[in-house]
Write a protein that holds these residues in place. Structure first.
Motif, PDB file in Angstrom:
ATOM      1  N   ARG A 274       0.934  -1.018   0.308  1.00 21.63           N
ATOM      2  CA  ARG A 274      -0.031  -0.161   0.037  1.00 21.63           C
ATOM      3  C   ARG A 274       0.464   0.961  -0.013  1.00 21.63           C
ATOM      4  O   ARG A 274       0.671   2.347  -0.688  1.00 21.63           O
ATOM      5  CB  ARG A 274      -0.592  -0.316   1.057  1.00 21.63           C
ATOM      6  N   HIS A 620      -6.359  -2.332 -18.025  1.00 18.57           N
ATOM      7  CA  HIS A 620      -7.079  -2.928 -16.928  1.00 18.57           C
ATOM      8  C   HIS A 620      -6.368  -1.741 -15.562  1.00 18.57           C
ATOM      9  O   HIS A 620      -7.325  -1.263 -14.445  1.00 18.57           O
ATOM     10  CB  HIS A 620      -6.202  -4.073 -16.073  1.00 18.57           C
ATOM     11  N   VAL A 624      -7.763   4.600  -8.884  1.00 16.38           N
ATOM     12  CA  VAL A 624      -8.998   5.700  -7.986  1.00 16.38           C
ATOM     13  C   VAL A 624      -8.918   6.008  -7.157  1.00 16.38           C
ATOM     14  O   VAL A 624      -9.277   6.043  -6.461  1.00 16.38           O
ATOM     15  CB  VAL A 624     -10.149   4.665  -8.600  1.00 16.38           C
ATOM     16  N   ALA A 633      -8.783   4.866  -3.662  1.00  9.12           N
ATOM     17  CA  ALA A 633      -9.777   3.398  -3.377  1.00  9.12           C
ATOM     18  C   ALA A 633      -9.485   2.243  -3.058  1.00  9.12           C
ATOM     19  O   ALA A 633     -10.573   1.727  -2.920  1.00  9.12           O
ATOM     20  CB  ALA A 633     -11.211   4.226  -4.027  1.00  9.12           C
ATOM     21  N   LEU A 637      -2.808  -4.341  -4.799  1.00  9.96           N
ATOM     22  CA  LEU A 637      -2.732  -5.707  -5.862  1.00  9.96           C
ATOM     23  C   LEU A 637      -4.560  -6.182  -6.511  1.00  9.96           C
ATOM     24  O   LEU A 637      -4.996  -6.391  -6.705  1.00  9.96           O
ATOM     25  CB  LEU A 637      -1.390  -6.439  -5.760  1.00  9.96           C
ATOM     26  N   ALA A 638      -5.485  -5.997  -5.062  1.00  9.54           N
ATOM     27  CA  ALA A 638      -7.248  -6.450  -5.117  1.00  9.54           C
ATOM     28  C   ALA A 638      -7.677  -5.816  -6.141  1.00  9.54           C
ATOM     29  O   ALA A 638      -8.198  -6.293  -6.746  1.00  9.54           O
ATOM     30  CB  ALA A 638      -7.379  -6.970  -3.784  1.00  9.54           C
ATOM     31  N   HIS A 641      -6.292  -3.748 -10.720  1.00  7.66           N
ATOM     32  CA  HIS A 641      -5.669  -4.483 -11.689  1.00  7.66           C
ATOM     33  C   HIS A 641      -4.529  -4.183 -12.387  1.00  7.66           C
ATOM     34  O   HIS A 641      -4.350  -3.431 -12.468  1.00  7.66           O
ATOM     35  CB  HIS A 641      -7.363  -5.273 -12.106  1.00  7.66           C
ATOM     36  N   VAL A 642      -3.882  -5.279 -12.666  1.00  8.11           N
ATOM     37  CA  VAL A 642      -2.971  -5.100 -14.176  1.00  8.11           C
ATOM     38  C   VAL A 642      -3.298  -7.213 -14.070  1.00  8.11           C
ATOM     39  O   VAL A 642      -4.262  -7.873 -13.802  1.00  8.11           O
ATOM     40  CB  VAL A 642      -1.138  -5.456 -13.386  1.00  8.11           C
ATOM     41  N   ALA A 644      -3.393  -9.883 -15.577  1.00  5.61           N
ATOM     42  CA  ALA A 644      -3.078 -11.449 -15.122  1.00  5.61           C
ATOM     43  C   ALA A 644      -2.919 -12.795 -16.458  1.00  5.61           C
ATOM     44  O   ALA A 644      -3.110 -11.945 -17.391  1.00  5.61           O
ATOM     45  CB  ALA A 644      -4.330 -11.925 -14.248  1.00  5.61           C
TER      46      ALA A 644
ATOM     47  N   TYR B 121     -13.123  -0.122   1.186  1.00  5.60           N
ATOM     48  CA  TYR B 121     -13.733   0.638   2.524  1.00  5.60           C
ATOM     49  C   TYR B 121     -13.637   0.105   3.959  1.00  5.60           C
ATOM     50  O   TYR B 121     -13.344  -0.079   4.751  1.00  5.60           O
ATOM     51  CB  TYR B 121     -14.696   1.790   2.365  1.00  5.60           C
ATOM     52  N   ASP B 124     -10.493  -0.671   4.351  1.00  7.74           N
ATOM     53  CA  ASP B 124      -9.348   0.485   5.015  1.00  7.74           C
ATOM     54  C   ASP B 124      -9.559   0.714   6.384  1.00  7.74           C
ATOM     55  O   ASP B 124     -10.789   2.154   6.675  1.00  7.74           O
ATOM     56  CB  ASP B 124      -9.781   1.607   3.730  1.00  7.74           C
ATOM     57  N   GLU B 144     -15.826   5.842  -3.845  1.00  6.19           N
ATOM     58  CA  GLU B 144     -15.620   4.804  -5.200  1.00  6.19           C
ATOM     59  C   GLU B 144     -16.797   3.422  -5.009  1.00  6.19           C
ATOM     60  O   GLU B 144     -16.581   2.581  -4.292  1.00  6.19           O
ATOM     61  CB  GLU B 144     -14.395   4.560  -5.032  1.00  6.19           C
ATOM     62  N   GLU B 233     -13.573  -8.130 -14.702  1.00  3.09           N
ATOM     63  CA  GLU B 233     -12.574  -6.613 -15.604  1.00  3.09           C
ATOM     64  C   GLU B 233     -11.229  -6.976 -16.006  1.00  3.09           C
ATOM     65  O   GLU B 233     -10.656  -7.062 -16.810  1.00  3.09           O
ATOM     66  CB  GLU B 233     -11.998  -5.251 -14.563  1.00  3.09           C
ATOM     67  N   ARG B 234     -10.898  -8.524 -15.568  1.00  2.00           N
ATOM     68  CA  ARG B 234     -10.314  -9.128 -16.140  1.00  2.00           C
ATOM     69  C   ARG B 234     -10.101 -10.696 -16.255  1.00  2.00           C
ATOM     70  O   ARG B 234     -10.772 -11.724 -15.181  1.00  2.00           O
ATOM     71  CB  ARG B 234      -8.347  -8.942 -15.428  1.00  2.00           C
ATOM     72  N   SER B 236      -9.118 -13.064 -15.352  1.00  2.00           N
ATOM     73  CA  SER B 236      -9.381 -14.212 -14.312  1.00  2.00           C
ATOM     74  C   SER B 236      -8.385 -13.453 -13.191  1.00  2.00           C
ATOM     75  O   SER B 236      -8.485 -12.358 -13.214  1.00  2.00           O
ATOM     76  CB  SER B 236      -8.005 -15.290 -14.150  1.00  2.00           C
ATOM     77  N   TYR B 237      -8.275 -14.203 -11.393  1.00  2.00           N
ATOM     78  CA  TYR B 237      -8.821 -13.115 -10.284  1.00  2.00           C
ATOM     79  C   TYR B 237      -8.951 -11.901  -9.952  1.00  2.00           C
ATOM     80  O   TYR B 237      -8.318 -10.773 -10.077  1.00  2.00           O
ATOM     81  CB  TYR B 237      -6.735 -12.907 -10.249  1.00  2.00           C
TER      82      TYR B 237
END
Lengths: 710, 329
Positions: A274, A620, A624, A633, A637-638, A641-642, A644, B121, B124, B144, B233-234, B236-237
């Motif tokens: 983070r 991806h 944000v 926000a 990495l959860a 997104h990069v 995968a 949130y 966090d 968000e 959005e992707r 997998s994962y």
């Protein structure tokens, strides 16, 4: 004099070599900074601000100091005073940590808890209560922000350009494409978190660090802590990725040095994932306006490119997105602008192909739009605007083979069969399309030194403050040295990443190998001369061997100016499900012209890695920012997104032979060009698939479902 | 992370007994969510009772064809089980659409049902969250929320349930079997997840100290022709942005039986009963599927930044039912 015929020696460069440290890495033997044991090691854990702007009112250290194992809490009230003005490329106030009570953004370091174990340090950091006097903040970037201003002069700033008569050329243009493109905040996410261990030993400061250039880091630390440069030694063993994030900003390193200086024992600081989202420089969002004016046949009359990006209130960093426009296409007039908006956000920094990556998205998308407007094939349009000399610089090219890349790529991708009409190919629920984009990246060289020792046992040792951040630099330098010495790579020992070896450029700007290779070649020439001048032969070397040094500073200064870049062509095929918004890349092809390729194995690795970044940028990646807190926000990495594995299909990368001796080593650098143009190729393919133009990244489900709106 | 005690239970009754009277205790299944939350400080149990070794890791088939899935069965084993793959393919597909192979090898069926929202949130600690800290406020409502709820939310919480598995279970009228100190009980999945209301921190109807021992799937011939489709959005994962579990039985062009549930749209798996009602006895046409989706989504209240979920879900209903119908031909 004749010599007996030796068996012909195969050149080491240009042939594939597996990594020298490959076995150590896959067996876990290779150590990264966070892994290395040190006697008496204490652990520092960073505490960062939770407010976006304000002042620290109080730091409640008493409770934390009473916790098990806690040794110290460093904060602005008790921190060491640092020397202002230090920085890697000009002063960078981000290095002035814990120097005052001002909080410039969420995630700013406000304290360091040091304890006997990492767990105790973290527990202390979690328990530390800090109160703030909060102030109104502004973290919302937009191109029409009232704070928008030109960039301050700096060694990194590309000057604005007004060349020719842009207004007249626009008026005379048969076709004008005038569009705004945006890219979001993006983050490197090197696999290895930033880490540094610092200790004082025998009157010297020793730092084991995860960085892209130990010499530069040592210089910065010496300036910051007012030490003699000779007093500071910075080194690393292995570095797990950098991508521009391990050189400019050093919060872990600076605070480890501060803590060890105060506590008189070794201290290691490791950033959390983070923390990496706010402290190591990221790619800022960009808002770019591109205006292309062309004749009816697509010949460009004018290129206008204005880029704006947010910076912090701590230090100005501007994304130099106009770099792409300066070298790609000929035009009669140019108007190029770089602007920044200071906000209460973390300071951006270098991230893989800074400037080039977002700039190429805008310009190469606009070229695709122009091709459609004019009714010319996108590759033909690019060939039609091929410049004779640097379009803005007017300088001769050291080499330029963009045309060859486009033509070879078109041949291998099967471009000739392409139906230019958008939205007409279907495969079940998927719409299919293909896209192309051009790529470029500057081919720079930085002054470097190197030393080579001919050892008494017949082997050679090369010393250069290079960094191998996972690129295979060690291996490539071994190949280069072997060829320069005309010996086998196995007889060459490569020692890198130690500031005591002297001045060297960083593993950055795609300049590392090019810079180190030049110095190694010069040192090899000097060594061979020394050896030739020796009485007797190699068997009679003194026990300490014979060493020759080289420094390319003067050679570099004496070079004539050239327009020197690597070039490339990126192709992508995508499938888009308009009902779900899903976009999947089916294949990518990149053809590059980057001068001499030292190690085809690791070079392809770099290209494919870069192209994967381009895919990820297209589909991806998006930081944000939460207006309600001013923080990210999705700063992990959860949430961030990069791409995968399942997102990355067949990616092919190759290159064309290119001989360019502007750098005598023939190397132009290839670490970053793989990402350039990738996002545009994907976006252009999405348009070809669907007929919808995506000018805002990433091309998310939401954007596809809403027809590409911002 | 708070230091905690760890106990391993030999059987379900011992597990319940170990937890009894320990308000700060949690059952530990695969730990794929709970341990993450402990690392971030969202969960701070004083005691973990490990139930992963309980003999509840198999599927029993009743005489009437109903399946009872043991609570400690791993997600991987569930998805690979022949009875599940043949008779409830949407369930196998849903499980395989979730997480990664490594996580599915660890995660249990009971744990999957109890996993917490992935709202940023919620994890966090520096931000308000009614689910984590009742009364502190909802940061997502005006923050968000691209992947938050469009159905059934309240101003107290707009988070979604992240489970894929639970969406398929909802479509097939699953019943959750639990053990409490007082004895066994059954809770229909439809009642298992509580409405958000003003108590978003109370997520399930599970009594205090109760252990999930299994999930029963009533026999449902329609489920043999079912699908799970997850859009994210992707590839997998990633958690769903919208998903659907659907089963369809058509005779002579008329819908005889249909099951539809949505994921990633609400605080719980969303059984689309309005859509089902609209379809039963009517024609199996894309127009009817769309109309049914609209009937369900009439209740949707998208937030400022997640309006895309409404057309997404509508399109998923049409395309998934159309595919099921075409596959049956």
């Amino acid at each position: 004099m004749t010599t007996p015929a030796a068996p012909p020696r195969t050149s080491a460069t240009g042939t594939p070599h597996t990594r020298r440290e490959g076995r150590a890495k896959v067996t876990g033997e290779a150590r990264y900074t966070g892994d290395i044991p040190f006697a008496e090691l204490a652990h520092g854990w960073l505490v960062t601000s939770t407010v976006a702007r304000g002042r620290i009112r109080s730091v409640d250290t008493d409770t934390v100091l009473a916790m098990p194992g806690v040794l110290a809490v460093l904060h602005p009230g008790n921190a060491l005073r640092l020397t202002p003005g230090a920085g890697l490329m000009g002063p960078d106030a981000n290095l002035q940590l814990l120097q005052d009570d001002r909080v410039p953004h969420v995630g700013w370091p406000v304290a360091l808890v040091v304890a006997e174990t990492q767990e105790q340090a973290r527990a202390g950091a979690d328990a530390l209560v800090i109160t703030y006097d909060e102030e109104p903040y502004d973290t919302a970037f937009r191109a029409d922000h009232p704070g928008l201003r030109p960039t301050a002069p700096s060694p990194l700033a590309m000057p604005d350009v007004d060349q020719g008569d842009p207004d007249a050329e626009l008026a005379a243009s048969a076709v004008v494409v005038d569009r705004e493109y945006t890219t979001p905040e993006e983050f490197h996410n090197a696999m290895e978190p930033h880490a540094a261990m610092a200790r004082w030993e025998n009157g010297r400061l020793e730092v084991v660090d995860s960085n892209q250039g130990s010499y530069a880091v040592a210089q910065v630390l010496a300036a910051l802590f007012s030490l003699d440069a000779d007093t500071v030694r910075v080194r690393s063993e292995h570095v797990g990725g950098g991508f521009g994030s391990k050189g400019l900003r050093l919060p872990h390193t600076v605070l480890a040095v501060m803590a060890t200086t105060i506590l008189h024992r070794p201290v290691r600081v490791v950033l959390t994932r983070r923390q990496m989202f706010s402290l190591v420089g990221h790619r800022p969002a960009t808002a770019q306006r591109v205006r292309l004016g062309a004749d009816a046949d697509g010949r460009l009359r004018v290129v206008e490119h204005e880029t704006a990006s947010p910076t912090s209130t701590v230090h100005e960093f501007a994304e130099q997105s106009t770099r792409h426009s300066r070298t790609l296409y000929a035009a009669d007039a140019f108007r190029l602008r770089t602007r920044v908006v200071p906000l209460d956000v973390p300071t951006p920094g270098f991230m893989r192909a800074p400037g080039w990556a977002p700039g190429s998205f805008a310009v190469e998308s606009a070229m695709d739009e122009l091709a459609a407007e004019v009714g010319v094939d996108p590759i033909a349009l690019r060939l039609r605007n091929e410049p004779e000399t640097g379009p803005v610089s007017g300088l001769p090219f050291s080499s330029r083979n963009l045309v060859a890349c486009l033509e070879e790529g078109a041949r291998r991708f099967g471009w000739a069969d392409r139906d230019p009409r958008p939205g007409v190919r279907r495969d079940g629920r998927w719409l299919l399309g293909t896209g192309v984009a051009a790529a470029a990246h500057s081919a720079g060289v930085g002054a470097s030194t190197a030393a080579i020792t001919a050892e008494a046992d017949g082997t050679y040792t090369v010393r250069v403050t290079a960094a191998d951040i996972g690129t295979g630099a060690r291996t490539a330098l071994g190949q280069i040295a072997a060829d320069a010495l005309e010996v086998s790579p196995e007889s060459v020992r490569i020692r890198i990443a130690d500031s005591d070896f002297g001045l060297a450029w960083l593993a950055g700007g795609s300049m590392g190998t090019a810079s180190w290779a030049w110095a190694i070649n010069e040192a090899a020439v000097a060594l061979r001369k020394k050896l030739a001048d020796l009485p007797g032969d190699m068997a009679d070397l003194p026990p300490e061997g014979v060493t020759a040094h080289a420094d390319t500073t003067e050679l570099l200064a004496a070079r004539e100016q050239r327009e020197s870049h690597g070039y490339g062509a990126q192709f992508a095929e995508v499938a888009v499900d308009p009902a779900s918004g899903e976009v999947r890349v089916r294949r990518m092809l990149g053809i590059f012209a980057v001068g001499r390729v030292v190690n085809p194995l690791t070079a392809r690795n770099q290209f494919i890695g870069g192209m994967t970044w381009g895919l990820s940028m297209a589909l991806h990646e998006e930081g944000v920012r939460d207006d309600a807190s001013g923080g990210l926000a999705n700063g992990d990495l959860a949430g961030y997104h990069v791409a995968a594995n399942a997102d990355v299909p067949l990616i092919e990368a190759d290159w064309i032979d290119e001989h360019d001796t502007y750098n005598p080593s023939g190397i132009k650098g290839l670490g970053e060009i793989g990402i350039v143009g990738g996002a545009a190729a994907v976006a252009n393919a999405v348009w070809h698939a669907t007929g919808v133009r995506h000018r805002h990244l990433p091309i998310s489900l939401e954007r596809v479902l809403s027809g590409g709106r911002r | 992370m708070r230091e905690f005690d760890y106990r391993r239970a030999a059987d379900a009754h011992e597990a319940v007994a170990l937890l009894s009277g320990e308000p700060e205790a949690r059952f530990l299944g695969g730990g794929t969510n709970l341990v993450d939350l402990m690392k971030t400080g969202v969960e701070n149990p004083a005691l973990l009772v490990d139930v992963r070794g309980l003999p509840l890791d198999r599927i029993e088939v009743a005489g009437d064809g109903a399946l009872t899935i043991g609570a400690t069965m791993t997600n991987s084993d569930l998805a690979a089980h022949p009875e599940v793959r043949h008779r409830y393919p949407a369930l196998a597909e849903a499980v395989l659409a979730g997480a990664s192979g490594q996580l599915r090898n660890m995660a249990t069926v009971g744990g999957n049902l109890l996993q917490r929202t992935r709202c940023g949130y919620f994890t966090d600690l520096s931000r308000p969250c009614n689910k984590r800290e009742p009364g502190s406020g909802c940061s997502a409502l005006n923050g968000e929320h691209h992947n938050h709820a469009i159905l059934g939310w309240s101003e107290h919480c707009v988070a979604t349930n992240p489970s894929d598995m639970a969406v398929a279970l909802a479509a097939f009228d699953a019943v959750v079997r639990v053990l409490t100190p007082e004895g066994s009980a059954e809770i229909p999945l439809a009642d298992f997840y509580l409405p958000v209301g003003d108590t978003p921190h109370r997520e399930t109807a599970l009594p205090d100290g109760a252990l999930i021992t299994g999930v029963t799937l009533p026999a449902a011939p329609v489920a043999a022709r079912s699908r799970y489709r997850k859009v994210r959005e992707r590839a997998s994962y990633a958690f769903a942005n919208g998903s659907i579990a659907a089963a369809l039985h058509v005779e002579d062009g008329t819908v005889r039986d249909v099951r539809i549930a949505f994921g990633a749209v609400a605080s719980r798996p969303w059984r689309a009963r309005e859509a089902e009602r609209a379809l039963i006895g009517g024609p199996a046409t894309p127009e009817a599927f769309a109309a049914a989706a609209d009937a369900e989504l009439a209740a949707a209240r998208p937030l400022a930044h997640n309006g895309y979920k409404v057309p997404l879900i509508r399109n998923l209903v049409v395309s998934t039912l159309t595919e099921l119908q075409e596959a049956a031909r």
